[in-house]
Design an enzyme around this catalytic site. Structure first.
Site, PDB file in Angstrom:
ATOM      1  N   LYS A 136       5.814  16.688  -3.599  1.00 36.34           N
ATOM      2  CA  LYS A 136       6.037  16.995  -2.177  1.00 36.34           C
ATOM      3  C   LYS A 136       7.061  18.123  -2.025  1.00 36.34           C
ATOM      4  CE  LYS A 136       4.928  12.221  -0.990  1.00 36.34           C
ATOM      5  NZ  LYS A 136       5.441  10.865  -0.882  1.00 36.34           N
ATOM      6  N   GLY A 159       0.809  -1.235   0.000  1.00 40.23           N
ATOM      7  CA  GLY A 159       0.000   0.000   0.000  1.00 40.23           C
ATOM      8  C   GLY A 159       0.830   1.268   0.000  1.00 40.23           C
TER       9      GLY A 159
HETATM   10  P1  NAP Z   1      -6.299   3.953  -3.051  1.00 40.05           P
HETATM   11  O1  NAP Z   1      -5.972   2.877  -2.095  1.00 40.05           O
HETATM   12  O2  NAP Z   1      -6.210   3.693  -4.506  1.00 40.05           O
HETATM   13  O3  NAP Z   1      -7.779   4.469  -2.699  1.00 40.05           O
HETATM   14  C1  NAP Z   1      -8.489   5.358  -3.513  1.00 40.05           C
HETATM   15  C2  NAP Z   1      -9.929   5.395  -3.039  1.00 40.05           C
HETATM   16  O4  NAP Z   1     -10.619   6.391  -3.787  1.00 40.05           O
HETATM   17  C3  NAP Z   1     -10.668   4.071  -3.210  1.00 40.05           C
HETATM   18  O5  NAP Z   1     -11.472   3.828  -2.085  1.00 40.05           O
HETATM   19  C4  NAP Z   1     -11.555   4.326  -4.427  1.00 40.05           C
HETATM   20  O6  NAP Z   1     -12.778   3.611  -4.386  1.00 40.05           O
HETATM   21  C5  NAP Z   1     -11.844   5.814  -4.266  1.00 40.05           C
HETATM   22  N1  NAP Z   1     -12.150   6.470  -5.530  1.00 40.05           N
HETATM   23  C6  NAP Z   1     -11.398   6.567  -6.634  1.00 40.05           C
HETATM   24  N2  NAP Z   1     -12.034   7.247  -7.594  1.00 40.05           N
HETATM   25  C7  NAP Z   1     -13.243   7.584  -7.072  1.00 40.05           C
HETATM   26  C8  NAP Z   1     -14.369   8.283  -7.556  1.00 40.05           C
HETATM   27  N3  NAP Z   1     -14.395   8.783  -8.799  1.00 40.05           N
HETATM   28  N4  NAP Z   1     -15.445   8.433  -6.733  1.00 40.05           N
HETATM   29  C9  NAP Z   1     -15.423   7.951  -5.489  1.00 40.05           C
HETATM   30  N5  NAP Z   1     -14.364   7.283  -4.956  1.00 40.05           N
HETATM   31  C10 NAP Z   1     -13.303   7.107  -5.746  1.00 40.05           C
HETATM   32  O7  NAP Z   1      -5.390   5.250  -2.796  1.00 40.05           O
HETATM   33  P2  NAP Z   1      -4.619   5.638  -1.457  1.00 40.05           P
HETATM   34  O8  NAP Z   1      -3.271   4.967  -1.446  1.00 40.05           O
HETATM   35  O9  NAP Z   1      -5.502   5.497  -0.282  1.00 40.05           O
HETATM   36  O10 NAP Z   1      -4.309   7.179  -1.736  1.00 40.05           O
HETATM   37  C11 NAP Z   1      -5.316   8.161  -1.575  1.00 40.05           C
HETATM   38  C12 NAP Z   1      -4.648   9.543  -1.588  1.00 40.05           C
HETATM   39  O11 NAP Z   1      -3.723   9.616  -0.520  1.00 40.05           O
HETATM   40  C13 NAP Z   1      -3.856   9.857  -2.860  1.00 40.05           C
HETATM   41  O12 NAP Z   1      -3.938  11.228  -3.112  1.00 40.05           O
HETATM   42  C14 NAP Z   1      -2.423   9.501  -2.456  1.00 40.05           C
HETATM   43  O13 NAP Z   1      -1.459  10.204  -3.199  1.00 40.05           O
HETATM   44  C15 NAP Z   1      -2.429   9.970  -1.031  1.00 40.05           C
HETATM   45  N6  NAP Z   1      -1.433   9.342  -0.158  1.00 40.05           N
HETATM   46  C16 NAP Z   1      -1.300   7.987  -0.133  1.00 40.05           C
HETATM   47  C17 NAP Z   1      -0.370   7.415   0.732  1.00 40.05           C
HETATM   48  C18 NAP Z   1      -0.176   5.943   0.816  1.00 40.05           C
HETATM   49  O14 NAP Z   1       0.769   5.515   1.491  1.00 40.05           O
HETATM   50  N7  NAP Z   1      -1.015   5.121   0.176  1.00 40.05           N
HETATM   51  C19 NAP Z   1       0.396   8.251   1.565  1.00 40.05           C
HETATM   52  C20 NAP Z   1       0.222   9.642   1.506  1.00 40.05           C
HETATM   53  C21 NAP Z   1      -0.700  10.176   0.636  1.00 40.05           C
HETATM   54  P3  NAP Z   1     -12.834   1.984  -4.353  1.00 40.05           P
HETATM   55  O15 NAP Z   1     -12.175   1.560  -3.080  1.00 40.05           O
HETATM   56  O16 NAP Z   1     -14.283   1.659  -4.365  1.00 40.05           O
HETATM   57  O17 NAP Z   1     -12.075   1.538  -5.567  1.00 40.05           O
HETATM   58  N1  HSE Z   2       3.466   6.659  -2.866  1.00 43.80           N
HETATM   59  C1  HSE Z   2       3.897   7.524  -1.821  1.00 43.80           C
HETATM   60  C2  HSE Z   2       5.232   7.025  -1.297  1.00 43.80           C
HETATM   61  C3  HSE Z   2       2.880   7.527  -0.718  1.00 43.80           C
HETATM   62  O1  HSE Z   2       5.642   5.915  -1.628  1.00 43.80           O
HETATM   63  O2  HSE Z   2       5.890   7.779  -0.571  1.00 43.80           O
HETATM   64  C4  HSE Z   2       3.180   8.527   0.372  1.00 43.80           C
HETATM   65  O3  HSE Z   2       3.040   9.836  -0.082  1.00 43.80           O
END
Ligand code: NAP
Ligand code: HSE
Length: 436
Positions: free
Chosen positions: A208, A190
Site C-alpha cells: 500500500k 475477514g
Molecule cells: P478471499 O475471501 O480469499 O476471496 C478470494 C476469492 O477469489 C474467492 O471467491 C475464490 O473462490 C476466488 N478465487 C481464488 N482463486 C481463483 C481462481 N483461480 N479462479 C477463480 N476464482 C478464484 O479474498 P478477499 O479477502 O475477498 O480478497 C480479495 C482481494 O481483495 C485481494 O487482492 C485482497 O488483498 C484484497 N483486499 C481484501 C480486503 C479484505 O478486507 N479482505 C481489503 C482490501 C483489499 P472461492 O470462493 O470459490 O474459493
Molecule cells: N489484510 C488487509 C488488512 C486487508 O488487514 O488491512 C485490507 O487491505
C-alpha cells in the site's frame, strides 16, 4: 438519452467480491441515478461454483476460468477480487486491459509488483485501471492524493495501512490477549490476507505504501525501495513500556521527501498518545498527509473487511460508469520520476530501546558510555526489577531507553558494541519513534 447498461464481470466472490456483488444489487437504483447508467453484474468467476455467496448467482454467467471472463463479450468492465500478485489475477487483468476493457481491482500486491506495466498497458489501450480499494479499505485515499490534492506538493504521507495489524496491536494492548489469538480473530472477521504473513510481516502495508508513494511524489512504483519490518517481535512488555512512556505502538507506513530522495519505511512505530494516529484502534486505518497548501490532513476509516472494501470497489465502478478515466498512477507512466531511496541507516529520529541487562555493577554505565561515544543522548532511562538486597549477576533486568533524535547507523553501531561487551542477555529490541 440513457446510456446502455454497464455490464460487470466479477472474478472472486470471497470476502470482498461477495460484498461487492450484494452491494451492486442493493444499490442498483441509486447507482443508476448517480451515474446516469444502469450497472448490472452479468458474469462471475470463483473456484467453487457450489459455495453459498449470500445471494443467488444462478442467473449469472459462470466462468470457471477468470481469464476467459476477463475478455468475454458478456462484460464491459472486469472486476478482479481474487488476490495474488501472480497467477490468474495478473493474467486476467492483463487480458482485460489488452482487450481494451476497464479494470477495477482491490489487489495491492498485484499493483505493487506490476503496477507500472499494468498502468502502461491501460494507458496504451485507453482503458481505466482503478484500485481505490487497494489502499486503506473504505478510505478514499487514492482519489484524495490523485485528484483532491492535485494542487499540492506532498512532503510526507504516513499511516496505519493494515487493519489486521492494528486490530492485533490494539487488542494485545487493551486486553492483554496473545498475538496468536488476535490473529485468528482477525482472520475470522475477514480482515487478514489469504496468507496472513503478508499482514503481520509488513508486506501488505508495504504494498500500500508503494502505491501511495507513487501517487504522492510522482515517482515510479518500487516496492524494493522500501524498508520493511512487521509486528511479530512486539511483546506485551513493549506495549506496557510504551503506555508508561506516553506512547502507543502502531505498524506505520511512512514515506517522505528528504531532499531529492524518498525515505520509505514500514515498521512498528511508537507514536505519542496525543497524536491522531495513536487514537486509531482496531481494524480502523488512518492516513496523514503533510502537503504545502493543506498543511496536514488525516483521513480515518475502516481499513479492511468486505463491506468497507466493497464501498471503494463500487465507487470505482461508478466512476467508470460515468466515463471517468485518469492516468492510473496520477501521471502518465513515462512522466514518473526515478525514486532515489534514502537507506534506513540514514534515517534520523528518536528510538525506544529495550535491553535485558545482566544485573552486574557498571552494566548500565557501560551501555551509556557506548551511546555517548556516538553522541547519542537519552530522553529517558527506566530500569525496573523486583525488590532485592543487591545485584544478582545470574538475573537480568529490563532497561528501557528513549533516545533524542539520532542517526540510525550510529545507534546500530552503539548497540553492536553493547552486545559485544556482553552486558545484555538478549538482542536489543529497537522501535523507531515518530513524534508527529
Ligand atoms: P478471499 O475471501 O480469499 O476471496 C478470494 C476469492 O477469489 C474467492 O471467491 C475464490 O473462490 C476466488 N478465487 C481464488 N482463486 C481463483 C481462481 N483461480 N479462479 C477463480 N476464482 C478464484 O479474498 P478477499 O479477502 O475477498 O480478497 C480479495 C482481494 O481483495 C485481494 O487482492 C485482497 O488483498 C484484497 N483486499 C481484501 C480486503 C479484505 O478486507 N479482505 C481489503 C482490501 C483489499 P472461492 O470462493 O470459490 O474459493
Ligand atoms: N489484510 C488487509 C488488512 C486487508 O488487514 O488491512 C485490507 O487491505
Amino acid at each position: 438519452m440513457m446510456l446502455a447498461p454497464l455490464r460487470v464481470g466479477i472474478a472472486g466472490l470471497g470476502t470482498v467480491g461477495g460484498s461487492v456483488l450484494r452491494r451492486l444489487h442493493a444499490q442498483r437504483t441509486a447507482l443508476g441515478q448517480r451515474t446516469g447508467r444502469d450497472i448490472v453484474v452479468t458474469a462471475v468467476s470463483a473456484r467453487d461454483r457450489a459455495k453459498p455467496r449470500g445471494m443467488d448467482v444462478g442467473a449469472l454467467h459462470w466462468f470457471d476460468d477468470p481469464v476467459v471472463l476477463a475478455t468475454s463479450d458478456q462484460i464491459d468492465l472486469f472486476v478482479e477480487l481474487m488476490g495474488g500478485s501472480e497467477g490468474p489475477a495478473k493474467v486476467a487483468v492483463e487480458a482485460a486491459l489488452q482487450a481494451g476493457k476497464p479494470v477495477v481491482t482491490a489487489n495491492k500486491a498485484l499493483l505493487a509488483h506490476h503496477g507500472m506495466a499494468l498502468a502502461e498497458l491501460a494507458e496504451a489501450k485507453h482503458a481505466a485501471l482503478a484500485f481505490e480499494a487497494s489502499v486503506a479499505g473504505g478510505i478514499p485515499i487514492v482519489k484524495t492524493l490523485r485528484e483532491g490534492l492535485a494542487g499540492n506538493q506532498v512532503e510526507r504521507v504516513q499511516g496505519i495501512l493494515n487493519g489486521t495489524c492494528n486490530y492485533i496491536l490494539t487488542r494485545m494492548e487493551a486486553e492483554g490477549l496473545s498475538f496468536g489469538d488476535c490473529l485468528v480473530e482477525a482472520q475470522r472477521l475477514g480482515y487478514a490476507e489469504a496468507d496472513p504473513t503478508f499482514d503481520v510481516d509488513g508486506f501488505d502495508t508495504a504494498h500500500k505504501l508503494a502505491i501511495l508513494t507513487t501517487l504522492a511524489f510522482g515517482v515510479a512504483l518500487d516496492i524494493e525501495a522500501l524498508h520493511i519490518e512487521g509486528i511479530r517481535s512486539i511483546t506485551p512488555a513493549d506495549l506496557a513500556a510504551a503506555d508508561e512512556l506516553g506512547y502507543r505502538i502502531k505498524l506505520l507506513g511512512v514515506a517522505q521527501r528528504v531532499g531529492a530522495r524518498v525515505d520509505g519505511r514500514v515498521h512498528p512505530t511508537m507514536v505519542p498518545k496525543s497524536t491522531a494516529l495513536a487514537q486509531v484502534g482496531g481494524v480502523t486505518n488512518a492516513v496523514t498527509i503533510f502537503a504545502d497548501a493543506v498543511r496536514e490532513l488525516t483521513l480515518i476509516g475502516p481499513g479492511a473487511g468486505g463491506e468497507a472494501t466493497a464501498s471503494a470497489v463500487v465507487a470505482d465502478i461508478a466512476d467508470i460508469a460515468r466515463g471517468i478515466r485518469s492516468a492510473p498512477l496520477g501521471l502518465p507512466v513515462t512522466a514518473l520520476g526515478a525514486a532515489a531511496t534514502l537507506p534506513v541507516s540514514e534515517h534520523e529520529g528518536g528510538f525506544y530501546i529495550r535491553l535485558s541487562v545482566r544485573d552486574t555493577p557498571g552494566a548500565v554505565a557501560a551501555i551509556a558510555a557506548r551511546m555517548a561515544e556516538r553522541s547519542i543522548s537519552f530522553e529517558s532511562i527506566v530500569q525496573r526489577h523486583p525488590p532485592r538486597h543487591g545485584p544478582d549477576p545470574s538475573d537480568v533486568v529490563p532497561v528501557v531507553l528513549v533516545t533524542y533524535r539520532t542517526v540510525e547507523s550510529a545507534l546500530r553501531d552503539a548497540l553492536d558494541a553493547v552486545v559485544a561487551d556482553g552486558y545484555i542477555a538478549e538482542l536489543p529490541q529497537v522501535i523507531r519513534i515518530e513524534r508527529e
